[in-house]
Design a protein around this motif. Structure first.
Motif, short mmCIF file in Angstrom:
data_model
loop_
_atom_site.label_atom_id
_atom_site.label_comp_id
_atom_site.label_asym_id
_atom_site.label_seq_id
_atom_site.Cartn_x
_atom_site.Cartn_y
_atom_site.Cartn_z
N ARG A 185 0.84 -1.20 0.00
CA ARG A 185 0.00 0.00 0.00
C ARG A 185 0.87 1.25 0.00
O ARG A 185 0.57 2.23 -0.70
CB ARG A 185 -0.93 0.01 1.21
N ALA A 186 1.96 1.23 0.75
CA ALA A 186 2.87 2.38 0.77
C ALA A 186 3.45 2.61 -0.63
O ALA A 186 3.61 3.76 -1.07
CB ALA A 186 3.98 2.15 1.78
N ALA A 187 3.78 1.53 -1.32
CA ALA A 187 4.31 1.66 -2.68
C ALA A 187 3.28 2.27 -3.62
O ALA A 187 3.60 3.13 -4.46
CB ALA A 187 4.76 0.31 -3.20
N LEU A 188 2.02 1.87 -3.48
CA LEU A 188 0.95 2.45 -4.30
C LEU A 188 0.78 3.93 -3.99
O LEU A 188 0.57 4.75 -4.90
CB LEU A 188 -0.35 1.69 -4.07
N LEU A 189 0.87 4.30 -2.73
CA LEU A 189 0.76 5.71 -2.36
C LEU A 189 1.96 6.50 -2.87
O LEU A 189 1.82 7.66 -3.28
CB LEU A 189 0.63 5.84 -0.84
N ALA A 190 3.14 5.87 -2.87
CA ALA A 190 4.31 6.53 -3.44
C ALA A 190 4.10 6.80 -4.93
O ALA A 190 4.44 7.87 -5.44
CB ALA A 190 5.56 5.67 -3.22
N ARG A 191 3.51 5.83 -5.62
CA ARG A 191 3.17 6.04 -7.04
C ARG A 191 2.21 7.22 -7.18
O ARG A 191 2.41 8.10 -8.04
CB ARG A 191 2.53 4.78 -7.60
N ASP A 192 1.19 7.26 -6.34
CA ASP A 192 0.21 8.35 -6.41
C ASP A 192 0.85 9.70 -6.10
O ASP A 192 0.37 10.74 -6.57
CB ASP A 192 -0.95 8.09 -5.45
N ALA A 193 1.91 9.68 -5.28
CA ALA A 193 2.60 10.92 -4.92
C ALA A 193 3.60 11.34 -5.99
O ALA A 193 4.29 12.35 -5.82
CB ALA A 193 3.30 10.74 -3.58
N GLY A 194 3.72 10.56 -7.06
CA GLY A 194 4.59 10.95 -8.17
C GLY A 194 6.00 10.39 -8.13
O GLY A 194 6.84 10.78 -8.95
N PHE A 195 6.27 9.46 -7.23
CA PHE A 195 7.61 8.87 -7.19
C PHE A 195 7.84 7.97 -8.40
O PHE A 195 6.92 7.39 -8.95
CB PHE A 195 7.80 8.07 -5.90
N ASP A 196 9.11 7.88 -8.78
CA ASP A 196 9.53 7.06 -9.91
C ASP A 196 10.04 5.70 -9.47
O ASP A 196 10.22 4.80 -10.29
CB ASP A 196 10.65 7.77 -10.68
N ALA A 197 10.33 5.56 -8.19
CA ALA A 197 10.89 4.32 -7.65
C ALA A 197 10.53 4.21 -6.18
O ALA A 197 10.22 5.22 -5.52
CB ALA A 197 12.41 4.30 -7.82
N VAL A 198 10.57 2.99 -5.68
CA VAL A 198 10.52 2.75 -4.25
C VAL A 198 11.73 1.90 -3.88
O VAL A 198 12.17 1.06 -4.66
CB VAL A 198 9.23 2.05 -3.78
N GLU A 199 12.28 2.19 -2.71
CA GLU A 199 13.42 1.44 -2.21
C GLU A 199 13.00 0.74 -0.93
O GLU A 199 12.71 1.39 0.08
CB GLU A 199 14.61 2.37 -1.94
N ILE A 200 12.93 -0.59 -0.97
CA ILE A 200 12.56 -1.36 0.21
C ILE A 200 13.80 -1.50 1.09
O ILE A 200 14.82 -2.03 0.67
CB ILE A 200 12.05 -2.76 -0.19
N HIS A 201 13.69 -0.99 2.33
CA HIS A 201 14.85 -1.02 3.23
C HIS A 201 14.92 -2.37 3.91
O HIS A 201 14.10 -2.71 4.75
CB HIS A 201 14.73 0.10 4.26
N MET A 202 15.94 -3.14 3.55
CA MET A 202 16.16 -4.46 4.12
C MET A 202 17.44 -4.52 4.94
O MET A 202 17.93 -5.62 5.25
CB MET A 202 16.23 -5.51 3.00
N GLY A 203 18.01 -3.38 5.30
CA GLY A 203 19.28 -3.38 6.01
C GLY A 203 19.25 -2.64 7.32
O GLY A 203 18.20 -2.19 7.81
N HIS A 204 20.43 -2.54 7.94
CA HIS A 204 20.72 -1.65 9.06
C HIS A 204 19.99 -1.97 10.36
O HIS A 204 19.99 -1.17 11.27
CB HIS A 204 20.43 -0.19 8.66
N GLY A 205 19.33 -3.12 10.44
CA GLY A 205 18.70 -3.50 11.70
C GLY A 205 17.24 -3.14 11.81
O GLY A 205 16.66 -3.29 12.90
N TYR A 206 16.61 -2.70 10.71
CA TYR A 206 15.17 -2.46 10.72
C TYR A 206 14.45 -3.81 10.53
O TYR A 206 15.09 -4.85 10.47
CB TYR A 206 14.80 -1.44 9.65
N LEU A 207 13.13 -3.80 10.46
CA LEU A 207 12.36 -5.04 10.56
C LEU A 207 12.81 -6.12 9.57
O LEU A 207 13.03 -7.27 9.97
CB LEU A 207 10.88 -4.75 10.36
N LEU A 208 12.91 -5.79 8.29
CA LEU A 208 13.26 -6.82 7.32
C LEU A 208 14.67 -7.34 7.57
O LEU A 208 14.95 -8.53 7.40
CB LEU A 208 13.10 -6.29 5.89
N SER A 209 15.56 -6.47 8.00
CA SER A 209 16.91 -6.87 8.38
C SER A 209 16.89 -7.76 9.61
O SER A 209 17.74 -8.65 9.76
CB SER A 209 17.76 -5.62 8.64
N GLN A 210 15.92 -7.55 10.50
CA GLN A 210 15.80 -8.39 11.71
C GLN A 210 15.45 -9.83 11.34
O GLN A 210 15.72 -10.74 12.11
CB GLN A 210 14.77 -7.79 12.66
#
Length: 417
Positions: free
Chosen positions: A165-190
């Motif tokens: 849903r965040a990616a869809l909202l980023a599209r609606d906000a005019g972004f050209d890309a989304v970067e999924i953060h999988m590093g640095h100790g955040y949730l996906l990195s956990q």
């Protein structure tokens, strides 16, 4: 910005860093990416006019893609109170930003993230923040969130949908890309890191299992926006701490993410708690603690200063590890880690990396790319002192201590007003 132009890659031919690059459905005007760096420009979670000015300057200075940092996919996914949450309310503010970037000929990427147990907030829906595994939460010593809870499959599907849903909202906000953060100790990195993931089910144990939930997130995002936006994954190719992922693990992670269809990998390293010097390639100065008004974060920095080794900055400090990733996959890769000269960038191109991501050097001089292109400079004047990291806690947000501070008045004004 999005189109279907195919720019063929020619094995054995070193591209110019100023040539165009195709990542998924997006064509970039050159191979310079502004890496995500916490801007401190979303007071109360509302993107500010200063955030717009900050990213406009990066685009005007020649970078092909500028990354808006730490857009949380939900309120529970925030790490700090002054962090954008990608919801309906944020869209008009972020649209102002993307319009400004496009006016300067650049493209914009929204970094989408969930902090998991790495949070300093106490207004979460649960006193036990989500993570890969339950038990004692060492990050929570600062905030009183002393325990974390292991996600169940229903949690995973809900959070994966929040990323989509965040990616869809980023599209609606005019972004050209989304970067999924999988590093640095955040949730996906956990989930990815054995330092955090102690599960004994299909989401823990070997690396393939530890990537199962992050890959679910990636697939949901690709299904939602992958035909319209570039879908980038940023991850830690090494954890930089005993018992964590090694560069060999990082290469295996890259192969899995390539298999799942990511359009580009940004090759970062390190963990916020365990190995911050691995991430930045050098130690933090004592002055940083004095610049931080948040007592929780200031204390955390003090503790890190006691436990982290003193590391001197060197250019291209992650190159040795990143080379192993380049050998492992054929997909586009962005080198990140101490590139600050034209020679550094050209070396990265010669070694087969498709783009170079810069953080501190572009905070210091947003026009560095244009100046490198015309030969006005060969080197960034950034001293890699890391004091810009603490500047995000100041009224004007992130800025270089060698230049003018961020505009506090603009940072107090919502972008869309």
């Amino acid at each position: 910005m999005n189109n279907s132009i195919n720019i063929p890659m020619h094995p054995g031919v070193t591209p110019s860093p100023f040539s165009a690059l195709q990542i998924g459905p997006l064509t970039l005007r050159n191979r310079f990416i502004k890496a995500a760096t916490n801007e401190g420009m979303a007071r109360g979670g509302i993107p500010s006019k200063q955030l717009v000015a900050f990213h406009r300057a990066i685009a005007a200075g020649g970078a092909a893609l500028t990354t808006v940092a730490y857009c949380a996919v939900s309120r529970d996914g925030r790490t700090f109170p002054d962090q954008t949450t990608l919801d309906d309310h944020a869209v008009p503010h972020l649209r102002v930003l993307t319009d400004a970037v496009h006016e300067e000929g650049g493209a914009a990427s929204a970094q989408i993230t969930h902090g998991g147990c790495f949070t300093f907030l106490t207004d979460l829906s649960s006193k036990k923040p989500l993570s890969s595994s339950g038990g004692f939460n060492k990050v929570g010593i600062m905030s009183g969130l002393l325990w974390k809870q292991a996600m169940n499959e229903a949690d995973m599907h809900r959070v994966a949908n929040e990323f989509a849903r965040a990616a869809l909202l980023a599209r609606d906000a005019g972004f050209d890309a989304v970067e999924i953060h999988m590093g640095h100790g955040y949730l996906l990195s956990q989930f990815i890191s054995p330092l955090y993931n102690k599960r004994r089910d299909q989401y823990g144990g070997n690396l393939e299992n530890r990537l199962r939930f992050p890959c679910l997130v990636l697939r949901r995002v690709l299904d939602a926006v992958g035909s319209e936006l570039a879908v980038i994954c940023k991850y830690s190719i090494i954890d930089g701490a005993k018992g964590g992922n090694t560069a060999e693990d990082g290469a295996a992670i890259a192969r899995i993410l390539e298999r799942e269809g990511a359009h580009l990998l940004v090759l970062s390293a390190g963990m916020n708690v365990e190995s911050i010097t691995t991430m930045f390639g050098s130690s933090f100065p004592k002055e940083n603690r004095a610049s931080v008004s948040n007592p929780i974060v200031r204390t955390a920095m003090w503790i890190q200063g006691l436990t982290e080794p003193q590391v001197e900055f060197r250019e291209m400090y992650l190159l040795e590890h990143a080379r192993k990733i380049r050998k492992a996959v054929d997909m586009p890769l962005a080198y990140l880690g101490g590139a600050k000269t034209r020679a550094n960038v050209e070396q990265a191109m010669a070694e087969g990396f498709d783009a170079v991501a810069m953080g501190r050097a572009l905070i210091h001089a947003p026009d560095l790319v244009d100046r490198l292109a015309i030969g006005a400079v060969k080197d960034s004047a950034c001293t890699s002192c890391n004091r810009c990291v603490a500047m995000m806690y100041t009224a004007g947000g992130t800025s270089c201590v060698l230049g003018a501070p961020g505009d506090a008045a603009l940072n107090a004004q919502p972008a869309h007003s």
